[in-house]
Design a protein around this motif. Structure first.
Motif, short mmCIF file in Angstrom:
data_model
loop_
_atom_site.label_atom_id
_atom_site.label_comp_id
_atom_site.label_asym_id
_atom_site.label_seq_id
_atom_site.Cartn_x
_atom_site.Cartn_y
_atom_site.Cartn_z
N ALA A 136 0.83 -1.05 0.25
CA ALA A 136 -0.07 -0.28 -0.12
C ALA A 136 0.74 1.35 0.09
O ALA A 136 0.49 2.20 -0.70
N LYS A 137 1.95 1.09 0.70
CA LYS A 137 2.99 2.41 0.68
C LYS A 137 3.49 2.54 -0.56
O LYS A 137 3.79 3.79 -1.19
N GLU A 138 3.85 1.45 -1.31
CA GLU A 138 4.68 1.44 -2.54
C GLU A 138 3.75 2.08 -3.51
O GLU A 138 3.87 3.09 -4.59
N ILE A 139 2.38 1.67 -3.43
CA ILE A 139 1.54 2.34 -4.46
C ILE A 139 1.13 3.76 -4.17
O ILE A 139 1.00 4.46 -4.91
N GLU A 140 1.10 4.10 -2.79
CA GLU A 140 0.85 5.50 -2.43
C GLU A 140 1.94 6.60 -2.90
O GLU A 140 1.81 7.31 -3.39
N ASP A 141 3.23 6.04 -2.74
CA ASP A 141 4.27 6.63 -3.05
C ASP A 141 4.52 6.87 -4.64
O ASP A 141 4.57 8.16 -5.23
N LEU A 142 3.89 5.87 -5.43
CA LEU A 142 3.74 5.84 -6.87
C LEU A 142 2.61 6.96 -7.46
O LEU A 142 3.00 7.63 -8.30
N ILE A 143 1.68 7.01 -6.75
CA ILE A 143 0.56 7.83 -6.91
C ILE A 143 1.17 9.30 -6.85
O ILE A 143 0.90 10.26 -7.34
#
Length: 61
Positions: free
Chosen positions: A48-55
């Motif tokens: 979830a953190k990786e996805i948030e960072d990409l967004i």
């Protein structure tokens, strides 16, 4: 499809059902080994953190 039962969640994928631990939620990282299903909450948080960072990178000014 997730059907919550007393001690497990029943998930139907491609017409086959499998029992998941009761605390399994939509989006959780799970490992399936044979008939054993393990939910990995730490892996879920990491993903979830990786996805948030990409967004955040996509929406930077």
């Amino acid at each position: 499809m997730i059907d919550l039962k007393r001690n497990s969640s029943v998930v139907k994928i491609e017409g086959k059902t499998k029992n998941y631990p009761k605390d399994t939620e939509v989006g959780d990282v799970v490992y399936i080994t044979g008939n054993k299903v393990t939910t990995h909450k730490n892996e879920t948080k990491k993903l979830a953190k990786e996805i948030e960072d990409l967004i955040n990178v996509i929406w930077e000014d």
